[in-house]
Design a protein around this motif. Sequence first.
Motif, PDB file in Angstrom:
ATOM      1  N   UNK A  34      43.899  59.463  52.222  1.00  0.00           N
ATOM      2  CA  UNK A  34      43.971  60.728  52.964  1.00  0.00           C
ATOM      3  C   UNK A  34      42.727  60.920  54.231  1.00  0.00           C
ATOM      4  N   UNK A  35      42.627  60.810  55.078  1.00  0.00           N
ATOM      5  CA  UNK A  35      41.235  61.731  55.765  1.00  0.00           C
ATOM      6  C   UNK A  35      41.739  62.696  56.712  1.00  0.00           C
ATOM      7  N   UNK A  36      42.000  63.947  56.213  1.00  0.00           N
ATOM      8  CA  UNK A  36      42.537  65.022  57.107  1.00  0.00           C
ATOM      9  C   UNK A  36      41.298  65.837  58.068  1.00  0.00           C
ATOM     10  N   UNK A  37      42.869  65.316  59.433  1.00  0.00           N
ATOM     11  CA  UNK A  37      41.777  66.008  60.919  1.00  0.00           C
ATOM     12  C   UNK A  37      41.649  67.315  60.933  1.00  0.00           C
ATOM     13  N   UNK A  38      40.944  67.544  62.154  1.00  0.00           N
ATOM     14  CA  UNK A  38      41.307  68.709  63.189  1.00  0.00           C
ATOM     15  C   UNK A  38      40.316  69.662  62.463  1.00  0.00           C
ATOM     16  N   UNK A  39      40.261  71.219  63.047  1.00  0.00           N
ATOM     17  CA  UNK A  39      39.407  72.006  61.875  1.00  0.00           C
ATOM     18  C   UNK A  39      39.844  72.353  61.031  1.00  0.00           C
TER      19      UNK A  39
ATOM     20  N   UNK B 196      45.214  58.894  61.025  1.00  0.00           N
ATOM     21  CA  UNK B 196      44.813  60.297  60.491  1.00  0.00           C
ATOM     22  C   UNK B 196      45.980  61.036  59.446  1.00  0.00           C
ATOM     23  N   UNK B 197      45.748  61.950  58.964  1.00  0.00           N
ATOM     24  CA  UNK B 197      46.582  62.890  58.402  1.00  0.00           C
ATOM     25  C   UNK B 197      47.597  63.705  58.801  1.00  0.00           C
ATOM     26  N   UNK B 198      46.869  64.272  59.600  1.00  0.00           N
ATOM     27  CA  UNK B 198      47.371  65.536  60.028  1.00  0.00           C
ATOM     28  C   UNK B 198      48.688  65.671  60.993  1.00  0.00           C
TER      29      UNK B 198
END
Length: 550
Positions: free
Chosen positions: A147-152, A261-263
């Motif tokens: 998974x690729x976690x996006x965001x802050x 993305x995974x968010x």
Amino acid sequence: MDATLNFYNNNTSSSSSSASSLSSPTPDKTTRRRLHRRRESPLIGKFFRRRIYLYALLLLLFLSGAITFVGPFFTMLYLNPLPGSVYRSHEVFQNLLEEIQSDTSLQIQLSDVWKYKMKLKEKKPCETPTSRQDLEANIGNQHYLIVEANGGLNQQRGSICNAVAVAGLLNASLLIPRFDFHNVWRDSSEFGDIYDEEHFIATLKEYVNVVRELPKELLEDYDFNISNIPNFRVPAWASASYYLEEVYPVLKEQRIVRIAPFANRLDSSLPPHIQYLRCLANFKALRFSIPIRTLAKKLVKRMTIDSSGSGGKYVSVHLRFEEDMVAFSCCVYDGGKSEQLEMESIREKGWGDKFKRKDYVIDPGRFRISGRCPMTPLEVGMMLRGMGFANTTPIYLAAGKIYGADKNLAPLRKMFPLLRSKDLLATPNELASFQGYSSRLAALDYIVCFVSEVFVTTQGGNFPHFLMGQRKFQYWHSKTIIPDKRKLVVLLHNTTLSWQTFKSEMQVMLEESDHKGIAIPKIKKWTRKNTIYANPFPECQCLQESLFSN
């Protein structure tokens, strides 16, 4: 004969006359109407002229009435906007500053702020993930989830916890989550820079196999480049059944699934034994890295020393008044045209043409009335003073780079001289390795706020969402102040507002916030707003331990 001739001549004349008249055409109805109009035209013309005069008189009367009655409406619309729609807090502050500084009544003692205690009525045993959803028992050692976690910082935190849950659901090995680089946060940190990898892997090993690298024979098929692995596009808030029915067959066939993305790619409502994995990941497995915890402990110690006058206790404020947040909100403050141009430039730089789309309506007045505008430092200070916090109260300010810091922080410092932040508590050398990494800096704020006696959230978002949940999990009855911003903006719109009236309203707001803060919602179905991250009880109660134990 004469007589006969005369008779004949007369008849001949008559006949000629009759013949003449018979030879000309008889007028039709249209001709008669035209002749009739010609005969009546002088009267009709006069009639119409009178009607025109009458209409003109009525039009003048209407315009006169419009000016008399509609005029004030437009005046009200433009000069007297709806209460709360215009930022006037700075004017109210100037009018009340003398009273604010001299007021020493109703001072809140930080040693006695928890008036209400959380009472957990319902107790549920934790359902651990002993079943494997009838999937092959040995699949976990052969199949992998990326998974690729996006965001802050905290959006990534939610993605990590969801990844653990999905890996458990699919009985797959989880590759240490990768972090996506975003133009706004601009943080190139990896998992191990922010979290303790060893602790994460060890805590989850009984339920989910976490690996640092993929097998070489598997990577060989993709030229040893994870980015070459086809991306599985999962819809937002996908259910557990979606993963079992759509993702699992692909995982079983290809041995590997990459989701980016995974968010927000997992539903809030999950089977209890999978929900347990979320609890385990968030409240136990995710621990900040040693460098972050080491510096954070120093900041807490220094903040405690600076708060010696209140028994070492302090109030933390999560202030979302950074440039990017102000720009993203599309709200208007007191900076005039220069502020408007600056915010437009930041929006274009960070989000491209998102705010220029035809379907995106920018309405600052409506945004402010609805409580969507970030609170200014001035508004936070007035609110806390009105609630009864003395000017000797130590305040820790959790924030990034404040927009117009010199100007906007000055009023807050006037009201609370013991104002601190990580930049004031740490030395430049201590912060040097953190500079340029927004998530690591946010992690420092997270820990200092976690330990505070009172936490104040001003804008919502993932930071307070996760922090409030962890404070509930750790303390059971931690105090959080959540302002009613819709009510606040209306009060601060009135430039003739008295300090006593404002104080009275703020104390009512504090009472309401306290009652909401200790409430444990009866959740029949978890939703996007009600998650175990913000409301850990009763689902996560069996995991209750110190979050930052070494």
